[in-house]
Design a protein around this motif. Structure first.
Motif, PDB file in Angstrom:
ATOM      1  N   GLU A 141       0.808  -1.214   0.000  1.00  0.00           N
ATOM      2  CA  GLU A 141       0.000   0.000   0.000  1.00  0.00           C
ATOM      3  C   GLU A 141       0.848   1.274   0.000  1.00  0.00           C
ATOM      4  O   GLU A 141       0.552   2.206  -0.725  1.00  0.00           O
ATOM      5  N   LEU A 142       1.885   1.314   0.831  1.00  0.00           N
ATOM      6  CA  LEU A 142       2.671   2.541   0.939  1.00  0.00           C
ATOM      7  C   LEU A 142       3.422   2.873  -0.340  1.00  0.00           C
ATOM      8  O   LEU A 142       3.721   4.032  -0.592  1.00  0.00           O
ATOM      9  N   ASP A 143       3.704   1.870  -1.155  1.00  0.00           N
ATOM     10  CA  ASP A 143       4.427   2.122  -2.407  1.00  0.00           C
ATOM     11  C   ASP A 143       3.564   2.796  -3.465  1.00  0.00           C
ATOM     12  O   ASP A 143       4.067   3.218  -4.495  1.00  0.00           O
ATOM     13  N   ARG A 144       2.270   2.907  -3.210  1.00  0.00           N
ATOM     14  CA  ARG A 144       1.388   3.523  -4.208  1.00  0.00           C
ATOM     15  C   ARG A 144       1.574   5.029  -4.278  1.00  0.00           C
ATOM     16  O   ARG A 144       1.154   5.657  -5.233  1.00  0.00           O
ATOM     17  N   MET A 145       2.160   5.623  -3.242  1.00  0.00           N
ATOM     18  CA  MET A 145       2.359   7.075  -3.218  1.00  0.00           C
ATOM     19  C   MET A 145       3.729   7.397  -2.661  1.00  0.00           C
ATOM     20  O   MET A 145       4.346   6.573  -2.012  1.00  0.00           O
ATOM     21  N   GLU A 146       4.174   8.631  -2.926  1.00  0.00           N
ATOM     22  CA  GLU A 146       5.398   9.119  -2.307  1.00  0.00           C
ATOM     23  C   GLU A 146       5.013   9.728  -0.963  1.00  0.00           C
ATOM     24  O   GLU A 146       4.048  10.487  -0.879  1.00  0.00           O
ATOM     25  N   TYR A 147       5.731   9.400   0.075  1.00  0.00           N
ATOM     26  CA  TYR A 147       5.438   9.951   1.394  1.00  0.00           C
ATOM     27  C   TYR A 147       6.640  10.690   1.951  1.00  0.00           C
ATOM     28  O   TYR A 147       7.776  10.293   1.733  1.00  0.00           O
ATOM     29  N   THR A 148       6.376  11.756   2.688  1.00  0.00           N
ATOM     30  CA  THR A 148       7.402  12.398   3.495  1.00  0.00           C
ATOM     31  C   THR A 148       6.859  12.467   4.907  1.00  0.00           C
ATOM     32  O   THR A 148       5.765  12.979   5.131  1.00  0.00           O
ATOM     33  N   LEU A 149       7.607  11.920   5.843  1.00  0.00           N
ATOM     34  CA  LEU A 149       7.197  11.931   7.243  1.00  0.00           C
ATOM     35  C   LEU A 149       7.941  13.053   7.948  1.00  0.00           C
ATOM     36  O   LEU A 149       9.162  13.116   7.908  1.00  0.00           O
ATOM     37  N   THR A 150       7.193  13.967   8.561  1.00  0.00           N
ATOM     38  CA  THR A 150       7.812  15.040   9.319  1.00  0.00           C
ATOM     39  C   THR A 150       7.835  14.637  10.785  1.00  0.00           C
ATOM     40  O   THR A 150       6.780  14.430  11.389  1.00  0.00           O
ATOM     41  N   LEU A 151       9.027  14.502  11.322  1.00  0.00           N
ATOM     42  CA  LEU A 151       9.172  14.083  12.717  1.00  0.00           C
ATOM     43  C   LEU A 151       8.916  15.264  13.649  1.00  0.00           C
ATOM     44  O   LEU A 151       8.880  16.414  13.216  1.00  0.00           O
ATOM     45  N   GLU A 152       8.739  14.969  14.953  1.00  0.00           N
ATOM     46  CA  GLU A 152       8.423  16.034  15.901  1.00  0.00           C
ATOM     47  C   GLU A 152       9.499  17.097  15.963  1.00  0.00           C
ATOM     48  O   GLU A 152       9.207  18.265  16.197  1.00  0.00           O
TER      49      GLU A 152
END
Length: 114
Positions: free
Chosen positions: A96-107
């Motif tokens: 599922e996660l490979d279907r989109m580009e993600y950027t995770l912003t950490l705290e």
């Protein structure tokens, strides 16, 4: 010469848009257009992430009573949902996660894409 009636209405409806050739939106399209406009406006606002976080936090920590009269929070319920479906984690992360580009912003404000 004055424009024929339908086109005049058509022009009035879209006077703030640049594409005069589009017919007026039907009520359903107008509603969707409004929702998408609100959504993109919200995304651009600076306090959107903190508003989203507080809403999610409120939802996750709001207890409710289960059929067996236990008090459970949605967060605990979600953990349970994944716990009894061990293959789901692998599927979610691998497929599922490979279907989109993600950027995770950490705290701390740093970003990660892996």
């Amino acid at each position: 010469p004055p424009l024929p009636k339908p086109q005049q209405q058509h022009y009035q409806h879209h006077h703030h848009h640049h594409q005069q050739q589009q017919p007026p939106l039907n009520p359903s399209q107008q509603r969707i257009h409004q929702m998408l406009s609100n959504y993109t406006t919200n995304l651009k606002s600076n306090n959107y992430p903190s508003r989203l976080h507080s809403k999610l936090h409120m939802y996750q920590t709001k207890p409710r009573t289960s059929k067996e009269n236990n008090t459970i929070t949605p967060a605990a319920e979600l953990r349970h949902y994944y716990a009894i479906r061990p293959k789901l984690r692998k599927y979610t992360l691998g497929v599922e996660l490979d279907r989109m580009e993600y950027t995770l912003t950490l705290e701390n404000g740093s970003c990660t894409c892996d």
